[in-house]
Design a protein around this motif. Structure first.
Motif, PDB file in Angstrom:
ATOM      1  N   VAL A 158      28.538  60.100  43.724  1.00 29.16           N
ATOM      2  CA  VAL A 158      27.404  59.500  44.420  1.00 29.16           C
ATOM      3  C   VAL A 158      26.126  59.890  43.704  1.00 29.16           C
ATOM      4  N   THR A 159      25.114  59.045  43.827  1.00 27.57           N
ATOM      5  CA  THR A 159      23.794  59.379  43.303  1.00 27.57           C
ATOM      6  C   THR A 159      22.742  58.973  44.319  1.00 27.57           C
ATOM      7  N   GLY A 160      21.514  59.324  44.029  1.00 24.27           N
ATOM      8  CA  GLY A 160      20.376  59.039  44.892  1.00 24.27           C
ATOM      9  C   GLY A 160      19.168  59.749  44.310  1.00 24.27           C
ATOM     10  N   PHE A 161      18.026  59.623  44.964  1.00 26.41           N
ATOM     11  CA  PHE A 161      16.792  60.192  44.436  1.00 26.41           C
ATOM     12  C   PHE A 161      16.977  61.691  44.198  1.00 26.41           C
ATOM     13  N   PRO A 176      11.682  65.441  55.181  1.00 29.87           N
ATOM     14  CA  PRO A 176      12.406  66.367  56.063  1.00 29.87           C
ATOM     15  C   PRO A 176      13.519  67.125  55.364  1.00 29.87           C
ATOM     16  N   PHE A 177      14.012  66.606  54.261  1.00 31.59           N
ATOM     17  CA  PHE A 177      15.038  67.267  53.453  1.00 31.59           C
ATOM     18  C   PHE A 177      15.043  66.585  52.097  1.00 31.59           C
ATOM     19  N   LEU A 178      15.725  67.181  51.139  1.00 35.85           N
ATOM     20  CA  LEU A 178      15.840  66.593  49.806  1.00 35.85           C
ATOM     21  C   LEU A 178      17.125  65.781  49.726  1.00 35.85           C
ATOM     22  N   THR A 179      17.012  64.563  49.235  1.00 40.16           N
ATOM     23  CA  THR A 179      18.139  63.635  49.209  1.00 40.16           C
ATOM     24  C   THR A 179      19.324  64.193  48.438  1.00 40.16           C
ATOM     25  N   GLU A 180      19.076  64.695  47.246  1.00 36.94           N
ATOM     26  CA  GLU A 180      20.157  65.237  46.422  1.00 36.94           C
ATOM     27  C   GLU A 180      20.888  66.354  47.153  1.00 36.94           C
ATOM     28  N   ASP A 181      20.141  67.265  47.760  1.00 35.72           N
ATOM     29  CA  ASP A 181      20.756  68.382  48.471  1.00 35.72           C
ATOM     30  C   ASP A 181      21.612  67.892  49.638  1.00 35.72           C
ATOM     31  N   ALA A 182      21.114  66.891  50.362  1.00 31.18           N
ATOM     32  CA  ALA A 182      21.841  66.383  51.523  1.00 31.18           C
ATOM     33  C   ALA A 182      23.143  65.707  51.115  1.00 31.18           C
ATOM     34  N   ALA A 185      25.578  68.425  50.360  1.00 26.90           N
ATOM     35  CA  ALA A 185      26.000  69.119  51.574  1.00 26.90           C
ATOM     36  C   ALA A 185      27.078  68.356  52.327  1.00 26.90           C
ATOM     37  N   LYS A 186      27.110  67.045  52.160  1.00 29.63           N
ATOM     38  CA  LYS A 186      28.132  66.220  52.808  1.00 29.63           C
ATOM     39  C   LYS A 186      29.385  66.076  51.942  1.00 29.63           C
ATOM     40  N   GLY A 187      29.452  66.810  50.850  1.00 26.89           N
ATOM     41  CA  GLY A 187      30.638  66.790  50.011  1.00 26.89           C
ATOM     42  C   GLY A 187      30.590  65.798  48.878  1.00 26.89           C
ATOM     43  N   GLY A 188      29.429  65.140  48.672  1.00 21.91           N
ATOM     44  CA  GLY A 188      29.307  64.188  47.588  1.00 21.91           C
ATOM     45  C   GLY A 188      29.290  64.882  46.232  1.00 21.91           C
ATOM     46  N   GLN A 189      29.922  64.239  45.254  1.00 20.07           N
ATOM     47  CA  GLN A 189      29.900  64.739  43.877  1.00 20.07           C
ATOM     48  C   GLN A 189      28.702  64.097  43.179  1.00 20.07           C
ATOM     49  N   TYR A 190      27.571  64.778  43.265  1.00 18.24           N
ATOM     50  CA  TYR A 190      26.307  64.174  42.848  1.00 18.24           C
ATOM     51  C   TYR A 190      26.212  64.040  41.332  1.00 18.24           C
ATOM     52  N   ARG A 191      25.755  62.865  40.900  1.00 17.23           N
ATOM     53  CA  ARG A 191      25.499  62.597  39.492  1.00 17.23           C
ATOM     54  C   ARG A 191      24.107  61.994  39.349  1.00 17.23           C
TER      55      ARG A 191
END
Length: 228
Positions: A158-161, A176-182, A185-191
């Motif tokens: 997953v990706t996002g800002f 209210p929170f940082l998109t990447e961090d959130a 935290a939900k288990g996404g494999q951020y790229r």
């Protein structure tokens, strides 16, 4: 593979940062470049927001608008539809091949906890459709479940800002929170792209996400590849 020919585009109702006198709303390019490619491929769009009715346009997105954005901004039909979006409870998920969550910082306050949008996305996905999003709009995915009742983001690419991009625009303390961090935290494999602001999107099992304002068109391209 679905044969349905409509796409649901989700937009924010939030016009202002709650804690400061700064306008927000839909980041126009994130709707325009996705919608343009999907319509050119023969798909019809419907527009939905948590409350229905008007979606504000983030004025900062107009400061960075390209020629295509300005063309669509002057399209009365397109802008009228953004001014009169559906409420989630007015729509039937069975009508849609995909849902696309647009961005803009406003989405961070009304997308994550909106049960109406979640219900539509859950139903679209469970019926074999696609869940897609771009930039801050990916926060709408945080509480969506897959067809097994597990968090949709868990274990998915997953990706996002990015945190870096949020810091570069100086708004890391305004949200209210940082998109990447959130997402993580939900288990996404951020790229993310190697450089901030570069076009970047990823597809993982009917979940398609784009990183930033440059990536809406790429999300559309990946969705069209999967729709066939």
């Amino acid at each position: 593979m679905t044969t349905r020919k409509k796409i649901l585009v989700a937009v924010t109702n939030i016009a202002k940062y709650p804690e400061q006198d700064r306008a927000t709303g839909l980041w126009l390019a994130e709707a325009v470049h996705f919608v343009k490619k999907m319509q050119e491929a023969g798909y019809d769009m419907d527009y939905v927001s948590p409350l229905g009715g008007y979606t504000p346009i983030d004025p900062h997105s107009l400061e960075q608008a390209d020629a295509t954005d300005w063309q669509w901004y002057q399209d009365h039909d397109f802008m009228a539809r953004l001014g009169a979006t559906h409420r989630p409870d007015e729509l039937d998920a069975a009508d849609y091949a995909a849902i696309y969550y647009t961005g803009g910082h406003g989405t961070m306050w009304d997308f994550p906890e909106d049960r109406g949008l979640q219900a539509l996305a859950n139903a679209i996905y469970r019926d074999g459709g696609y869940v897609t999003a771009v930039c801050h709009g990916v926060v709408g995915l945080l509480n969506i479940q897959d067809d097994q009742g597990q968090p949709l983001l868990q274990g998915r690419e997953v990706t996002g800002f990015s945190n870096e991009e949020e810091t570069l625009v100086g708004l890391q303390d305004a949200v209210p929170f940082l998109t990447e961090d959130a997402l993580k935290a939900k288990g996404g494999q951020y790229r993310k792209a190697e450089q901030p602001w570069a076009e970047f999107a990823v597809a993982d099992r009917r979940l398609i996400t784009g990183q930033n304002p440059a990536s809406g068109g790429k999300v559309a391209e990946l969705l069209l590849e999967q729709l066939g």
